[in-house]
Design an enzyme around this catalytic site. Structure first.
Site, PDB file in Angstrom:
ATOM      1  CE1 TYR A 577      -3.727  -2.732  -0.242  1.00 19.18           C
ATOM      2  CE2 TYR A 577      -2.853  -3.444   1.743  1.00 19.18           C
ATOM      3  CZ  TYR A 577      -3.419  -3.582   0.678  1.00 19.18           C
ATOM      4  OH  TYR A 577      -4.186  -4.642   0.296  1.00 19.18           O
ATOM      5  NE  ARG A 625       0.601  -6.423   9.896  1.00 19.73           N
ATOM      6  CZ  ARG A 625      -0.290  -7.384   9.908  1.00 19.73           C
ATOM      7  NH1 ARG A 625      -0.846  -7.681   8.726  1.00 19.73           N
ATOM      8  NH2 ARG A 625      -0.249  -8.456  10.984  1.00 19.73           N
ATOM      9  N   GLY A 722      -4.472 -14.182  12.189  1.00 18.96           N
ATOM     10  CA  GLY A 722      -5.571 -13.640  11.384  1.00 18.96           C
ATOM     11  C   GLY A 722      -6.516 -14.618  11.189  1.00 18.96           C
ATOM     12  NE  ARG A 723      -4.641 -16.885   6.541  1.00 25.56           N
ATOM     13  CZ  ARG A 723      -3.675 -17.594   5.883  1.00 25.56           C
ATOM     14  NH1 ARG A 723      -4.001 -17.994   4.838  1.00 25.56           N
ATOM     15  NH2 ARG A 723      -2.479 -17.667   6.416  1.00 25.56           N
TER      16      ARG A 723
HETATM   17  C1  LIG Z   1      -9.686 -11.352   5.071  1.00 23.91           C
HETATM   18  C2  LIG Z   1      -8.101 -10.677   5.277  1.00 23.91           C
HETATM   19  C3  LIG Z   1      -8.185  -9.417   5.379  1.00 23.91           C
HETATM   20  C4  LIG Z   1      -6.666  -8.846   5.819  1.00 23.91           C
HETATM   21  N1  LIG Z   1      -6.544  -7.423   5.693  1.00 23.91           N
HETATM   22  C5  LIG Z   1      -5.653  -6.946   6.313  1.00 23.91           C
HETATM   23  C6  LIG Z   1      -5.507  -5.420   6.649  1.00 23.91           C
HETATM   24  O1  LIG Z   1      -6.402  -4.695   6.353  1.00 23.91           O
HETATM   25  N2  LIG Z   1      -4.360  -4.884   7.040  1.00 23.91           N
HETATM   26  C7  LIG Z   1      -3.236  -5.808   7.202  1.00 23.91           C
HETATM   27  O2  LIG Z   1      -2.117  -5.574   7.519  1.00 23.91           O
HETATM   28  N3  LIG Z   1      -3.151  -7.004   6.961  1.00 23.91           N
HETATM   29  C8  LIG Z   1      -4.347  -7.610   6.622  1.00 23.91           C
HETATM   30  N4  LIG Z   1      -4.594  -8.958   6.473  1.00 23.91           N
HETATM   31  C9  LIG Z   1      -3.279  -9.850   6.791  1.00 23.91           C
HETATM   32  C10 LIG Z   1      -3.245 -10.312   8.084  1.00 23.91           C
HETATM   33  O3  LIG Z   1      -3.553  -9.341   9.076  1.00 23.91           O
HETATM   34  C11 LIG Z   1      -2.368 -11.316   8.361  1.00 23.91           C
HETATM   35  O4  LIG Z   1      -0.907 -10.680   8.446  1.00 23.91           O
HETATM   36  C12 LIG Z   1      -2.342 -12.559   7.376  1.00 23.91           C
HETATM   37  O5  LIG Z   1      -3.716 -12.940   7.211  1.00 23.91           O
HETATM   38  C13 LIG Z   1      -1.422 -13.629   7.952  1.00 23.91           C
HETATM   39  O6  LIG Z   1      -1.932 -14.195   9.391  1.00 23.91           O
HETATM   40  P1  LIG Z   1      -2.883 -15.471   9.414  1.00 23.91           P
HETATM   41  O7  LIG Z   1      -2.124 -16.523   8.835  1.00 23.91           O
HETATM   42  O8  LIG Z   1      -2.927 -15.603  11.072  1.00 23.91           O
HETATM   43  O9  LIG Z   1      -4.131 -15.258   8.648  1.00 23.91           O
HETATM   44  C14 LIG Z   1      -5.822  -9.688   6.009  1.00 23.91           C
HETATM   45  C15 LIG Z   1      -5.722 -10.980   5.956  1.00 23.91           C
HETATM   46  C16 LIG Z   1      -7.030 -11.750   5.590  1.00 23.91           C
HETATM   47  C17 LIG Z   1      -7.028 -13.023   5.663  1.00 23.91           C
END
Ligand SMILES: Cc1cc2nc3c(=O)[nH]c(=O)nc-3n(C[C@H](O)[C@H](O)[C@H](O)COP(=O)(O)O)c2cc1C
Ligand SMILES: Cc1cc2nc3c(=O)[nH]c(=O)nc-3n(C[C@H](O)[C@H](O)[C@H](O)COP(=O)(O)OP(=O)(O)OC[C@H]3O[C@@H](n4cnc5c(N)ncnc54)[C@H](O)[C@@H]3O)c2cc1C
Length: 797
Positions: A577, A625, A722-723
């Site tokens: 971004y 971040r 996250g997920r």
């Molecule tokens: C649906 C979705 C939306 C996300 N939106 C953002 C966001 O707005 N800002 C951000 O920094 N990361 C965003 N991410 C990344 C997550 O914060 C995280 O870094 C990424 O999913 C990896 O972590 P996980 O394996 O625990 O899901 C998003 C991830 C998902 C799955």
């Protein structure tokens, strides 16, 4: 069948013996360039699991091996005159020379022809004259080179130097000696392999090796060892070899010289009737002790597939399909372990307790729970050490439930709900959806809940569904979310502020991530006019006046976020971004003061950070971040990231949230469990501990076991998931229930207390929930109100 086997190492010999045993009619020839009793190296290690397979496949070989084994359970970590012992590991080792002798004898007794001191004939000729050619010709396989166009090998030369020796000091455990020397840290990997000797491998980063004055000995002929280095190693390792009992021990060489480990991977292991096996197909760093094991397991699988399948093609395909995932998983663990050792220098100042836990979990395969099962005392000792080191020393508990302070913000535990865009806003206004989504995550027990990226302007949105905080209505709606979290939960809530830059004006995630809108697009902008991917809008290069304007939007958004009551503000400088695209050389080609060197590319994100920090309430922390690598050869890498983290730390960031990638569309990420954690680890060791700021790990951290392992090993201070939180909004509370933790790090909200244990399935535990509620500190009145329904009972509690 006529079968030619190239190479009489453990893989080739074991395969030949097994196949001949399955069908004595096979005509098998093994070609081995060395004499029967020539071999490099000393001991080889097997885990109990591998031995189980060998036992079932050929009991004679197994019994002969068993007579030779040196067995042990413990791994000792020697660091700064302290020894930590972790038990329950169950390994066996034996001399490689004896292993080969056993396999050679087995081949001879079964009628396999082994031609020692004979270079294998040309592989194409062998392939023409045999039904099958098995290339077990080791890491320098000529066969792999001959058919490189099919096998498509990748040889990755790593950055440590090692030398494989032996000693007459018989270790009583697997030993890691971590030595501080004027040149840097070196490590000894040692293990017994007979009642007279131990393997002794000295390894170090190539920079340390050079500083220590070692060189590749010129003019060594095959079979000759590097005696000059070995003499020096004897002196360097005196504290290991001279032992506490006062005995002096010797080092022995056998074709021993400095080597650089090469990780070998191949796209396929099959070319017509030629198949790769063992080190010829793949290598795994010796620090997880698995090369011989893998070669022998390959041999087992190939022999079985040939026996089971009707066609040669089918057999070779089945062999590869069976072995490839196992090998890939071992290689992942071995790679994590070798990279850990390559970066050993970063742990120079780590407390020996944490270091011991860290080294034990370095491959990410061995975890907190795993170690606790093997040796509860070892883990209990670590928990106590960790608890004692916390600011207001708490009782020992799983590390994820220890509190943490980012700046002055107190968090109840180490779990963060990672920012996740929900693409569910209208005109940037967070609605009921966001209240329920974030509210339920806050009720779920995480210490900190982050909003999605909240955009600072309409053009700064990624999609039409993204939230913003650039209008009074949006601010008001966010206040409602914050109010709920503060009023009804123990969680803290942070806002992530960002601007989409060149990745804006795209469809909702589930309609086509990063694809431009079918209509109603708005103009996108960036540091340079480089589109994200084919089909993306070309961004307009921002003028200096526009940069000022966007900085002002960030400041206004931060003021609004402060008024809305957020506890923490994270500046989104990751994932390609706007601010991220200033940092990366792939997306920032500016020639003004905001482009060029890393310092120049950092300038605009730092200006935005400073401007926000100036208006954001002093007592509330700011985090940043970042994408620690672009996963691209010309992009940002971890060395740049350390400098980026340093810059933000010096400008007052209270934490760095270490993500990776999503900056360019042609990235090549290496996904896997906790795959981004090594980046957090490096940032924590080089910046976090030095500046006293928090480091957050994120990315495929899905189990509480991983969180405990990461936190206790010091790879991060906090873990963002996250997920996993989309799957289970009450993940932290469930993690507490499953670990039988009922302390202040995870308190069930009163209205949910009745559900604070896993629902009974099949049998019932009757009144037991009441006891758990009492332990969890639930007020008596609540007990009185809550009555368990009588359920069918087949067992007294
Ligand atoms: C649906 C979705 C939306 C996300 N939106 C953002 C966001 O707005 N800002 C951000 O920094 N990361 C965003 N991410 C990344 C997550 O914060 C995280 O870094 C990424 O999913 C990896 O972590 P996980 O394996 O625990 O899901 C998003 C991830 C998902 C799955
Ligand atoms: C420092 C170090 C420590 C290790 N420690 C361990 C350990 O503790 N435990 C463990 O399990 N593994 C360990 N390994 C790995 C282990 O040595 C190998 O992974 C294992 O030997 C692989 O078996 P292989 O049969 O595939 O190949 P190799 O053992 O390499 O055998 C290949 C054979 O093919 C022969 N050959 C090659 N080309 C030809 C040709 N053209 N004609 C005739 N003959 C040929 C070679 O002479 C050789 O004998 C270690 C490796 C190193 C480098």
């Amino acid at each position: 069948m006529r079968i030619a086997v190239l190479g009489g190492g453990p893989g080739g010999l074991y395969f030949a013996a097994l196949v001949k045993q399955l069908d004595a009619r096979h005509d098998i020839t093994v070609w081995e360039r060395n004499a029967a009793d020539d071999t490099f190296g000393f001991g080889v290690v097997f885990s109990d699991e591998t031995l189980g397979g060998i036992e079932h496949a050929d009991i004679e070989v197994f019994q002969a091996m068993s007579r030779e084994f040196a067995r042990w359970d413990d791994i000792d970590v020697h660091r700064r005159r302290t020894t930590f012992t972790s038990g329950g590991h169950g390994f066996a080792a034996m001399s490689r020379k004896r292993l080969l002798a056993i396999l050679q004898a087995r081949c001879a007794s079964l009628g396999v022809q082994v031609r020692f001191r004979t270079e294998a004939p040309d592989v194409a000729a062998l392939a023409a004259g045999n039904d099958l050619v098995v290339a077990a010709d080791g890491a320098n396989s000529l066969t792999r080179m001959e058919y490189a166009a099919t096998f498509r090998p990748n040889l990755e030369r790593r950055r440590c130097k090692y030398i494989w020796l032996s000693t007459d000091l018989v270790f009583d455990a697997f030993k890691f000696y971590i030595l501080d020397t004027p040149a840097g840290i070196m490590q000894v990997h040692g293990y017994p392999y007979s009642d007279r000797a131990s393997t002794f491998i000295l390894e170090m980063h190539e920079d340390v090796w050079r500083r220590a004055g070692f060189t590749e000995a010129p003019g060594l002929v095959p079979g000759q060892s590097d005696e000059a280095s070995i003499q020096r190693i004897r002196d360097l390792c005196a504290e290991v070899l001279d032992g506490p009992s006062g005995g002096k021990h010797s080092l022995f060489a056998n074709n021993s010289r400095w080597t650089t480990f090469t990780t070998i991977r191949c796209q396929t292991w099959r070319h017509e009737n030629v198949v790769l096996l063992g080190d010829a197909a793949h290598t795994a760093h010796f620090s997880i002790g698995s090369g011989t094991k893998l070669a022998m397991e390959d041999a087992l699988a190939l022999a079985a597939c040939l026996h089971e399948q009707d066609s040669m093609d089918g057999a070779l395909a089945a062999y590869e399909a069976e072995r490839r995932p196992v090998v890939a998983s071992t290689q992942r663990a071995a790679q994590a372990s070798l990279e850990w050792f390559e970066n050993l220098g970063q742990y120079a100042d780590q407390d020996p307790h944490q270091f011991a836990f860290n080294i034990m979990t370095r491959s990410r395969r061995v975890t907190y729970d795993n170690l606790r099962l093997r040796d509860p005392e070892f883990v209990a000792g670590m928990d106590e050490w960790f608890a004692a080191g916390q600011e207001d020393a708490r009782a020992a508990c799983p590390p994820m439930f220890q509190p943490f302070r980012i700046g002055r913000l107190e968090l109840a535990n180490r779990v963060i709900v990672s920012p996740m865009d929900m693409y569910s806003a209208r005109d940037g206004v967070p609605g009921d959806f966001h209240l329920v989504h974030l509210g339920s995550k806050a009720l779920g027990g995480a210490g900190l809940v982050m909003t999605e990226m909240v955009c600072v302007s309409p053009a700064g949105r990624i999609t039409p569904g993204c939230t913003g905080i650039y209008t009074g209505g949006q601010e008001e709606s966010w206040r409602r979310v914050v109010g709920f979290v503060h009023g009804k939960t123990r969680a803290k809530i942070g806002i992530q502020l960002g601007h989409s830059g060149r990745k804006g004006s795209t469809k909702l995630m589930w309609e086509g991530m990063d694809d431009p809108l079918p209509d109603g697009n708005w103009e996108v902008c960036g540091p340079s006019s480089i589109p994200y991917q084919a089909g993306s809008q070309t961004p307009r290069e921002l003028s200096l006046a526009e940069l000022d304007e966007i900085r002002g939007q960030f400041v206004a958004a931060a003021r609004a976020a402060a008024r809305a009551g957020f506890d923490l503000l994270e500046l989104h400088c990751a994932h390609g971004y706007l601010l991220s695209s200033f940092l990366s050389p792939l997306t920032n080609r500016r020639t003004d003061r905001y482009g060029g060197s890393l310092a120049a590319r950092l300038r605009y994100p730092l200006e935005v950070f400073d401007a926000i920090r100036a208006v954001w309430p002093e007592e509330r922390p700011m985090t940043v971040r970042i994408s620690a690598t672009d996963w691209h050869p010309d992009g940002l890498d971890i060395d740049d990231t350390v400098e980026i983290a340093r810059a933000f730390a010096e400008h007052g960031a209270a934490g760095i949230d270490v993500s990776t990638g999503q900056v360019v569309s042609d990235e090549k990420p290496a996904f896997g469990r906790s795959y981004q954690t090594p980046y957090a680890d490096r940032v924590r060791n080089e910046i976090g501990t030095k500046y006293g700021i928090a480091v957050i790990a994120v990315g495929a951290i899905s189990s509480y076991d991983d969180v405990n392992s990461i936190i206790l090993a010091g790879r991060a201070d906090l873990c963002a998931l996250g997920r996993t939180h989309l799957y289970d909004p009450q993940w932290t509370l469930h993690a507490a229930a499953e670990q039988e933790y009922a302390g202040p790090g995870a308190v069930w909200p009163d209205p949910f207390a009745a559900g604070s244990r896993r629902p009974a399935a099949g049998r019932t535990d009757g009144p037991r929930p009441r006891l758990e509620l009492i332990r969890a500190g639930m007020p008596r009145t609540a007990h009185a109100r809550w009555r368990p329904e009588p359920v069918e009972q087949d067992d007294a509690p």
